[in-house]
Design a protein around this motif. Sequence first.
Motif, short mmCIF file in Angstrom:
data_model
loop_
_atom_site.label_atom_id
_atom_site.label_comp_id
_atom_site.label_asym_id
_atom_site.label_seq_id
_atom_site.Cartn_x
_atom_site.Cartn_y
_atom_site.Cartn_z
N ILE A 66 0.86 -1.20 0.00
CA ILE A 66 0.00 0.00 0.00
C ILE A 66 0.89 1.25 0.00
O ILE A 66 0.67 2.18 -0.77
CB ILE A 66 -0.93 0.01 1.24
CG1 ILE A 66 -1.88 -1.19 1.18
CG2 ILE A 66 -1.72 1.31 1.30
CD1 ILE A 66 -2.74 -1.36 2.43
N ALA A 67 1.90 1.20 0.86
CA ALA A 67 2.81 2.36 0.94
C ALA A 67 3.55 2.57 -0.38
O ALA A 67 3.78 3.71 -0.81
CB ALA A 67 3.79 2.18 2.08
N ALA A 68 3.90 1.46 -1.04
CA ALA A 68 4.62 1.58 -2.32
C ALA A 68 3.71 2.19 -3.39
O ALA A 68 4.15 3.05 -4.17
CB ALA A 68 5.12 0.21 -2.76
N ALA A 69 2.45 1.76 -3.42
CA ALA A 69 1.50 2.37 -4.36
C ALA A 69 1.38 3.86 -4.05
O ALA A 69 1.32 4.70 -4.95
CB ALA A 69 0.14 1.69 -4.25
N GLY A 70 1.37 4.16 -2.73
CA GLY A 70 1.30 5.56 -2.31
C GLY A 70 2.51 6.34 -2.81
O GLY A 70 2.38 7.48 -3.30
N LEU A 71 3.69 5.73 -2.74
CA LEU A 71 4.90 6.42 -3.20
C LEU A 71 4.82 6.73 -4.71
O LEU A 71 5.27 7.79 -5.16
CB LEU A 71 6.14 5.56 -2.92
CG LEU A 71 6.79 5.77 -1.55
CD1 LEU A 71 7.85 4.69 -1.28
CD2 LEU A 71 7.44 7.16 -1.45
N CYS A 72 4.26 5.79 -5.46
CA CYS A 72 4.07 6.04 -6.91
C CYS A 72 3.19 7.27 -7.11
O CYS A 72 3.50 8.16 -7.91
CB CYS A 72 3.40 4.84 -7.58
SG CYS A 72 4.43 3.39 -7.67
N LEU A 73 2.08 7.31 -6.36
CA LEU A 73 1.15 8.43 -6.53
C LEU A 73 1.75 9.74 -6.00
O LEU A 73 1.53 10.81 -6.57
CB LEU A 73 -0.16 8.12 -5.80
CG LEU A 73 -0.99 6.98 -6.42
CD1 LEU A 73 -2.06 6.49 -5.45
CD2 LEU A 73 -1.63 7.43 -7.73
N ARG A 74 2.50 9.63 -4.92
CA ARG A 74 3.14 10.84 -4.37
C ARG A 74 4.12 11.42 -5.39
O ARG A 74 4.25 12.63 -5.54
CB ARG A 74 3.86 10.50 -3.06
CG ARG A 74 2.91 10.38 -1.86
CD ARG A 74 3.44 9.42 -0.81
NE ARG A 74 4.69 9.85 -0.21
CZ ARG A 74 5.42 9.08 0.62
NH1 ARG A 74 5.02 7.86 0.92
NH2 ARG A 74 6.55 9.54 1.12
N SER A 75 4.83 10.52 -6.08
CA SER A 75 5.75 11.00 -7.12
C SER A 75 4.95 11.69 -8.22
O SER A 75 5.29 12.79 -8.66
CB SER A 75 6.51 9.83 -7.73
OG SER A 75 7.20 9.12 -6.73
N TYR A 76 3.88 11.02 -8.62
CA TYR A 76 3.08 11.52 -9.74
C TYR A 76 2.57 12.95 -9.49
O TYR A 76 2.64 13.81 -10.35
CB TYR A 76 1.90 10.57 -9.97
CG TYR A 76 1.01 10.97 -11.11
CD1 TYR A 76 1.31 10.60 -12.41
CD2 TYR A 76 -0.14 11.74 -10.89
CE1 TYR A 76 0.50 10.97 -13.46
CE2 TYR A 76 -0.96 12.11 -11.94
CZ TYR A 76 -0.64 11.73 -13.23
OH TYR A 76 -1.43 12.10 -14.27
N ILE A 77 2.06 13.18 -8.28
CA ILE A 77 1.45 14.50 -8.06
C ILE A 77 2.47 15.58 -7.68
O ILE A 77 2.12 16.74 -7.55
CB ILE A 77 0.32 14.47 -7.00
CG1 ILE A 77 0.82 13.92 -5.68
CG2 ILE A 77 -0.88 13.70 -7.51
CD1 ILE A 77 -0.25 13.96 -4.61
N SER A 78 3.75 15.19 -7.53
CA SER A 78 4.71 16.25 -7.26
C SER A 78 4.82 17.21 -8.48
O SER A 78 5.16 18.38 -8.32
CB SER A 78 6.08 15.67 -6.91
OG SER A 78 6.63 14.92 -7.98
N TYR A 79 4.47 16.71 -9.66
CA TYR A 79 4.56 17.55 -10.87
C TYR A 79 3.48 18.64 -10.92
O TYR A 79 3.81 19.82 -11.09
CB TYR A 79 4.55 16.69 -12.14
CG TYR A 79 5.68 15.68 -12.15
CD1 TYR A 79 6.93 16.02 -12.63
CD2 TYR A 79 5.50 14.41 -11.62
CE1 TYR A 79 7.98 15.11 -12.60
CE2 TYR A 79 6.54 13.49 -11.58
CZ TYR A 79 7.79 13.84 -12.08
OH TYR A 79 8.81 12.96 -12.04
N PRO A 80 2.20 18.25 -10.76
CA PRO A 80 1.20 19.34 -10.73
C PRO A 80 1.39 20.29 -9.54
O PRO A 80 1.02 21.46 -9.63
CB PRO A 80 -0.15 18.62 -10.64
CG PRO A 80 0.15 17.20 -10.34
CD PRO A 80 1.54 16.93 -10.82
N ILE A 81 1.98 19.80 -8.45
CA ILE A 81 2.23 20.70 -7.32
C ILE A 81 3.26 21.76 -7.71
O ILE A 81 3.06 22.96 -7.49
CB ILE A 81 2.71 19.89 -6.08
CG1 ILE A 81 1.55 19.04 -5.53
CG2 ILE A 81 3.24 20.82 -5.00
CD1 ILE A 81 1.96 18.07 -4.44
N LEU A 82 4.33 21.31 -8.32
CA LEU A 82 5.35 22.27 -8.79
C LEU A 82 4.73 23.25 -9.79
O LEU A 82 4.93 24.46 -9.72
CB LEU A 82 6.52 21.53 -9.44
CG LEU A 82 7.53 22.41 -10.18
CD1 LEU A 82 8.29 23.30 -9.20
CD2 LEU A 82 8.50 21.59 -11.00
#
Lengths: 486, 349
Positions: A66-82
């Motif tokens: 679950i945490a690993a899936a979360g890490l994938c998503l956390r990476s993904y949304i770092s782009y729209p945040i920037l």
Amino acid sequence: MGASSRYWKILRISSADTKLGYQLYVVPKAQQFFEEEVVNCQNGDTQAFLLGYFHTLNSTVDNTSIAAAGLCLRSYISYPILKACQKIDHLFGGDKYFTYHDLLPFVLNDDGKTQIILDSDRKTQLVIDEHGNVKKKPYKFFTVEVLRTFKYHSQSSMSLDNWAYLQTKQNSEIKDFLSEFGFKHLSDWALLNKTRPKQIENLSERDRHLVEVFHTVYRRDRREQRHIEAKRCPDPSLMQLQEMLVCLQKRDIIINSTENLKRGLEQVAKQLRQYDIWTYREPLEFQDPETGNYTPRSDLPTESFNEEDVEQQEILHFLHEQLRISVVTAIEQEVSNNIKNLLKSRSYASLATKYIPGLQLYYCEYKSLKEIVPLLSMTSWDQARRLLNPGKLLSNVRTVTIQQLLEKILNTAQEKGLTTIPPQPDYLKTLAEQIENFADEEVFQEAGEEIRAGKSRSLDSFYAQELRITLAKIPQTINNNKTFVR
Amino acid sequence: MINNPNSSINLRLLLPEVIYLEPEHLNWAKDISQYPYNETYQWQTYLNALALVGFEKWLKEHLPQEPIQRKNNVIESLMFLQVGEFKLCVLATENLLNEVVNFPKNSIDNPDFLAHLYVVIEVLEEQEEVIIRGFIRCDHLLNYLHKTNSQIIQNNFYDIPLSELDPEPNHLLFYSRFLEKASIPLPTIADASTDNKLEQYLQKNITKLGQWLQGEFDAGWQAIEELINPNKNLSLGLRNIDQGVKRGRLIDLGIQLGNQHVVLLVNITPKNDNKLSVLIQLHPQIGQKFLQQNIKLSLVSTMGNILCEVNSRSQDNYIQLNTFQGEPGQLFTVEVSLGDIRLRENFEL
């Protein structure tokens, strides 16, 4: 590889990269999970698969996954945040007191390592430590908060990209920061003067009258008596305040002195510094009535074109060949054009001889505009900026380069029967965008960032190097640049 | 390569297209913004003018071969540029922090004002800069309004998300360079959504003031001596308008009021730069000393906004609108009303 790397490369703030303020890091746990689980996932919708995993209520799924899936998503949304931070910076425009770098610590605070899951009612971030124990997390990562609050099941939900974008713009620390620094470069009077009906709507009735009356008097005088030399909005004069008092009286608002009126206006200006007042409407995406689908905002990152396409491959090869040649000719042409334009300007014609020396100080001696002011006996930073304007030169070189490439590719495409003459507007636009993406990636992004980097500029981009070569070719023209104007 | 995350970051976020204004731009904007009537319109016209000159400067630098011509409509505070074959409408704002652009309703609904491209410019008045924030093609704009079933949000503006605009100003240059007029089709008057009744009415019934200078007058417009008691009124109201051409028209405000008639008087004077100065007055008919109380004289824009209005008080010999100037071709409407009775006269300069 393509866009999928967004799921295992995260953007994090970085003090090491002073140019960008952030860096891209590979997240091994996310990469591993992605390659093992996601690549083979059945339905092909990567994001839905990951969201389903991260938000699962199935107790048989292990926390590490679950945490690993979360890490994938956390990476993904770092782009729209920037992107949201850069967009805020961009929308404020002008000579404000902050850049998007100042906003990043509030929202790009994910370390890209800590394994995090949510508790069962999705309210709390929990950390999995190295022994596999789960405990409450002392502070929250913004990325996880975005995921926690994202309603991905809902039919009406917006895309994850847009949700991240919106959440970043509504992040309370960002809003507080912008309320304090966003309008700091504007005096109360400039801010009041700049206020538009949409902002006035958010004020109390009395305050609305105050601003309207201020506009009636102050804007009139601003237009009619504007002193070109002193462009800043001055304090309202006693006469102006008195006139406002009379106008307010007609609206049944009695204020007993000009001092009180001035204080009242300052109070309104204080309210107007709140960022919320300027952003209360948030258009994000709209539902297409025909398909029922939500169309994401066109300014958000979209998938790039398919590189496998043979035709595109040919174009890319061609672009590589042509790009650098075009940049070099565009630099020569635009330096020359800028001198011509300066000579045409009433305010700057007399300073045109300082253009080449100024650029040399900027690009060869690494001087800042501020440092150049005394070296070239200019009167102010503003004058140096308007005269040398490295951003405009870069922007113009980019325009000319892309136009040259576009013209060549259009000719080729027409010969091959791929487009009509003239082309369809959408075809032209898409082609231009592809060339821009390519040219920015190869040349202009770096050149743009180094101009904005401030003090410790390195100026080692291809563009800066070529510009230095161009400037070196014309040493004899330093004192008499007219010979350079063709 | 193309998919490197940095490439998704538009360079335009780092390098917006900023244009510096020069003193002559500010002076021109100041001059042109004097014509509208109240401060809100004047300020908006001022901003529009700054946006227009700044943008025009940018276009001239980038498209030195193209003929570029200003086409202003100060009365509507809309600004246009003809760039080669394309008509561009320039819309100014002072901030876009909420990522919404307000398009005046008539810039889209009025077929005369439809433009191939709409360019949105942010004016930083204090900094003497303008920024090109984006543009939208007419077909995209109409398509968006159709798709979203867009209602007018308020005050006669369509709210268009900034994200609908193309943020890359270079594309404007490319359109101009590589496309032809027919590439961006404009709806014709027949299929445009002319729900604006006033607009339709205007098409039919317009008094052309420019023709007065050649001595051509439509029926109904008489010499003022036939309409107003010359001794009384000339001494009062017309003293300062003895130049130019003046004509009057009898207006019947209805039998309910005992066939109350008033005289609408229009005076035009040619000015520099091909402009006309216009003065509009309302007088009582011959034999009456005062106007009836509470008659309202208004100047109405073609999109139905009241730009200026005056009410008659108990003993007014006449009332008048502030003098204004405009260029040939500009449209405006004058409304005379009393209670529920409303009469409109449409004019073209």
